[in-house]
Design a protein around this motif. Structure first.
Motif, short mmCIF file in Angstrom:
data_model
loop_
_atom_site.label_atom_id
_atom_site.label_comp_id
_atom_site.label_asym_id
_atom_site.label_seq_id
_atom_site.Cartn_x
_atom_site.Cartn_y
_atom_site.Cartn_z
N TYR A 60 59.05 -1.22 52.11
CA TYR A 60 58.28 -0.56 50.90
C TYR A 60 59.10 -0.71 49.56
O TYR A 60 58.54 -0.71 48.55
CB TYR A 60 58.24 1.21 51.19
N GLY A 61 60.46 -0.78 49.75
CA GLY A 61 61.07 -1.17 48.45
C GLY A 61 60.76 -2.56 47.96
O GLY A 61 60.49 -2.54 46.82
N PHE A 62 60.68 -3.47 48.86
CA PHE A 62 60.18 -4.64 48.36
C PHE A 62 58.95 -5.14 47.83
O PHE A 62 58.88 -5.57 46.68
CB PHE A 62 60.30 -5.81 49.86
N ILE A 63 57.95 -4.14 48.51
CA ILE A 63 56.53 -4.37 47.76
C ILE A 63 56.14 -3.67 46.51
O ILE A 63 55.52 -4.09 45.57
CB ILE A 63 55.45 -4.14 48.93
N ARG A 88 60.58 8.79 51.42
CA ARG A 88 60.18 7.72 50.65
C ARG A 88 59.16 6.75 50.97
O ARG A 88 58.28 6.43 50.43
CB ARG A 88 61.41 7.13 49.90
N SER A 89 59.77 6.34 52.30
CA SER A 89 58.62 5.52 52.92
C SER A 89 57.12 5.93 53.11
O SER A 89 56.53 5.34 52.64
CB SER A 89 59.45 5.09 54.17
N CYS A 90 57.38 7.10 53.61
CA CYS A 90 55.87 7.89 53.68
C CYS A 90 55.28 7.97 52.48
O CYS A 90 53.84 7.97 52.67
CB CYS A 90 56.02 9.06 54.53
N GLU A 91 56.08 8.41 51.45
CA GLU A 91 55.48 8.73 50.24
C GLU A 91 54.60 7.19 49.59
O GLU A 91 53.53 7.16 49.21
CB GLU A 91 56.41 9.16 49.02
N VAL A 92 55.43 6.21 49.71
CA VAL A 92 54.90 4.77 49.31
C VAL A 92 53.47 4.59 49.97
O VAL A 92 52.68 4.09 49.81
CB VAL A 92 56.01 3.80 49.30
N LYS A 93 53.68 4.62 51.39
CA LYS A 93 52.63 4.33 52.22
C LYS A 93 51.56 5.22 52.16
O LYS A 93 50.36 4.74 51.94
CB LYS A 93 53.16 4.43 53.88
N ALA A 94 51.63 6.52 51.85
CA ALA A 94 50.42 7.42 51.72
C ALA A 94 49.79 7.08 50.42
O ALA A 94 48.59 7.30 50.39
CB ALA A 94 51.08 8.94 51.58
N GLN A 95 50.49 6.76 49.48
CA GLN A 95 50.02 6.36 48.14
C GLN A 95 49.01 5.26 48.38
O GLN A 95 47.76 5.14 47.98
CB GLN A 95 51.08 5.94 46.95
N ILE A 96 49.59 4.14 48.96
CA ILE A 96 48.98 2.88 49.20
C ILE A 96 47.69 3.24 50.15
O ILE A 96 46.34 2.71 49.72
CB ILE A 96 49.91 1.91 49.63
N VAL A 97 47.76 3.87 50.97
CA VAL A 97 46.64 4.31 51.75
C VAL A 97 45.54 5.05 51.21
O VAL A 97 44.41 4.86 51.32
CB VAL A 97 47.00 5.02 53.19
N ALA A 98 45.91 5.91 50.22
CA ALA A 98 44.90 6.58 49.62
C ALA A 98 44.29 5.86 48.77
O ALA A 98 42.96 6.18 48.42
CB ALA A 98 45.61 7.96 48.81
N GLU A 99 45.04 4.91 48.02
CA GLU A 99 44.18 3.92 47.10
C GLU A 99 43.40 3.26 47.78
O GLU A 99 42.04 2.63 47.18
CB GLU A 99 45.23 2.90 46.56
N ASP A 100 43.50 2.77 49.20
CA ASP A 100 42.72 1.56 49.80
C ASP A 100 42.57 1.89 51.44
O ASP A 100 43.36 1.04 52.05
CB ASP A 100 43.31 0.21 49.38
N GLU A 101 41.86 2.98 51.63
CA GLU A 101 42.12 3.46 53.25
C GLU A 101 41.60 2.44 54.15
O GLU A 101 42.23 1.91 55.07
CB GLU A 101 40.93 4.61 53.55
N PHE A 102 40.62 1.59 53.58
CA PHE A 102 40.09 0.48 54.81
C PHE A 102 40.48 -0.80 54.41
O PHE A 102 39.78 -1.88 54.82
CB PHE A 102 38.40 0.65 54.77
N GLU A 103 41.59 -1.13 53.71
CA GLU A 103 42.16 -2.33 53.51
C GLU A 103 41.07 -3.26 52.98
O GLU A 103 41.02 -4.45 53.46
CB GLU A 103 42.82 -3.04 54.80
#
Lengths: 355, 355
Positions: A186-189, A219-234
């Motif tokens: 999550y830090g790297f990306i 913090r990891s879950c926050e980054v992931k949740a943000q990205i998933v909310a942007e683009d649920e189905f990849e």
């Protein structure tokens, strides 16, 4: 307790992070529609945490399936045992599945919930660091096929995630490291500042300081949740979460599922992605070295297994899900803290990095 | 050619009905995103229609999987052969699956498309009357489990349905009748006028008059498309489409998959539903007799198999997906042309009807 929300409209759900959550009835009850609950867990986790979870569900019709432990069991045949149990107990469409365990249990249980009677509810209770920061958040579920990892699956969001940090106390050191691979990812990306924080607190993380771990998970879950909310189905930015994963999946398949932990393969994959990014002129050699130091500091391997030939790895990478119209796409690093999805590299550069 | 649309927002798709459609490239091309196409069919259908479909896809990278023919093969193991084929050919996320066959092929292919790499496109090319009027429309996909029919599955809408009426010429009479069970169902649940029309045209349908069949298919798809558009995920009115199905599934499981055709079991199930509706005072005896005449006129059985005990049928009905919180719900008839979902009947009435 820290609580954050994955924002997905009608499919939004909370992630609870903290101590003594596993046995708290109040965290389960709002998410159980009917009275039938099936806990899916494995032989390692059951003796440790099945009883407290059962107690939290007191008064409901609770049954359990105990699967063998390990990535090697993430197969169609073992998955079918969940349906055997649900049907033997005549579980109805309003039942709830609970995934109690690491990523393998979460993926298989979530996929069973996606498919049982064309979809029932499930709750994730991740008991490994890897599952708490990654696999239990975001709704990706699935199984392995002998020809490739996670090739059969579905997007199916949980109703809630209950991440009890106490469970990390019983985690083998190797699995703690594997989880840190995803934390570092999550830090790297997307978060150079978090990467700096991780660099400063790696000792605390490796010695399992509770507050340090809780912050890293949040913090990891926050980054992931943000990205998933942007683009649920990849279809776009979610693919960034695959940093290190195309390399990593090839390693896992190449050495045989279960030989390397997923997080170990991802750690090595991040180093390989950094090396390829450097060949494209995006990273400096110093940044590649810093990447290696961070990965090694978390107790993770920094390159491919010695006995996996580069040619075989290339072959395995070609069947990855990220191949689009025959073109291999990889997540690479523009800088430490900014990842991009690209197919803009030549085969020779990739072969050189693998060699 | 008649074309209608299933209205589901971004998941809307056309149903084309008519003669000589199977080999028309223009009907496929708008729905094929990438270049990789996997035709899934069975040993009976392949010799008849695989070649014309291949020709329509000329210029694309086309491969096929030929599965054994029959409901008895709608299993997890046979389903896995589709993934074996997709992975052996390294099919990517932008590939398209084509289901060429009856309901079993459509259900298995659709479910494989739902799960391959967490979801790829598929096109339905139904070659039986049953599949043309029912299973290929609406996005229900799935597999059987020894403990129950269609217990494992997903909602996954096709990109298009291509219903070539020429394929009905090669259909065994028994399968034509099985398809007519679902056609009649649409009249029973929502369209008394269509039921009258079917009563007048049963001879034409049984003798396969092309125009009569085309009208019946179109009206059936219209009713189904309307109901699916109202309730894609079966939280309400869509359950009406299960008229005769809870009885029918119990019959199919009870006699062993493949002994009775699905449509035959549904035909008998509609008669049982009518009989129970009469016991509740909703239908007259004359209406029950008319129901029997209509079902028998389509060459279908009007009651449970003689060798399936009523007690066993009750037991099998209790594991149906329509059981909610332990309560069996059935689709019954308020009148001929109006169905309702209800659990408002007593166990004795049901037992009496089965006896």
């Amino acid at each position: 307790m820290r609580t954050l929300t994955v924002e997905l409209g009608t499919r939004s759900y909370p992630i609870h992070i903290g101590s003594s959550l596993l046995n708290d009835p109040d965290l389960y009850r709002p998410h159980v529609r009917g009275s039938q609950v099936m806990i899916v867990t494995n032989e390692t986790v059951a003796p440790l945490y099945l009883e407290p979870v059962r107690q939290a569900l007191d008064g409901l019709h609770v049954r359990e399936v105990i699967l063998p432990d390990g990535e090697v069991y993430k197969t169609l045949e073992v998955w079918n045992r969940i349906f055997d149990a649900l049907l033997a107990e005549r579980f109805a469409r309003d039942c709830t599945l609970i995934a109690l365990g690491g990523g393998v249990i979460g993926d298989m249980t979530g996929f069973a919930a996606a498919c049982y009677q064309r979809g029932v509810d499930f709750i994730q209770v991740p008991t490994t660091l890897l599952a708490q920061v990654d696999s239990s958040v975001g709704g990706k579920t699935g199984l392995n096929h002998p020809a490739g990892k996670n090739m059969i699956g579905a997007f199916h969001q949980p109703r809630a995630v209950i991440a009890d940090t106490d469970t990390l106390g019983t985690l083998p050191q190797r699995e703690l490291s594997a989880g840190l691979a995803e934390v570092l990812k999550y830090g790297f990306i997307r978060d150079a500042e978090f990467l700096d924080w991780l660099e400063c607190h790696m000792t605390g993380l490796m010695s399992r300081d509770p507050d340090t771990l809780a912050h890293a998970i949040q913090r990891s879950c926050e980054v992931k949740a943000q990205i998933v909310a942007e683009d649920e189905f990849e279809s776009g930015s979610r693919a960034l979460l695959n940093l290190g994963h195309t390399f990593g999946h090839a390693i896992e398949t190449g050495v045989g599922y279960g030989e390397w932990l997923h997080g170990e393969a991802v750690g090595a994959g991040i180093c390989l992605a950094a090396a390829l990014s450097a060949r494209l002129g995006w990273l400096t050699e110093a940044e590649v070295e810093r990447t290696h130091r961070l990965i090694a500091g978390a107790g993770l391997p920094t390159g491919r297994p010695a006995d996996l030939a580069p040619e075989r790895m290339l072959e395995l990478m070609a069947v990855d899900k990220k191949v689009l119209a025959g073109q291999l796409r990889l997540v690479l690093l523009k800088q430490l803290g900014e990842a991009v999805v690209t197919s803009d590299f030549d085969r020779d550069a990739l072969a050189h990095v693998l060699a």
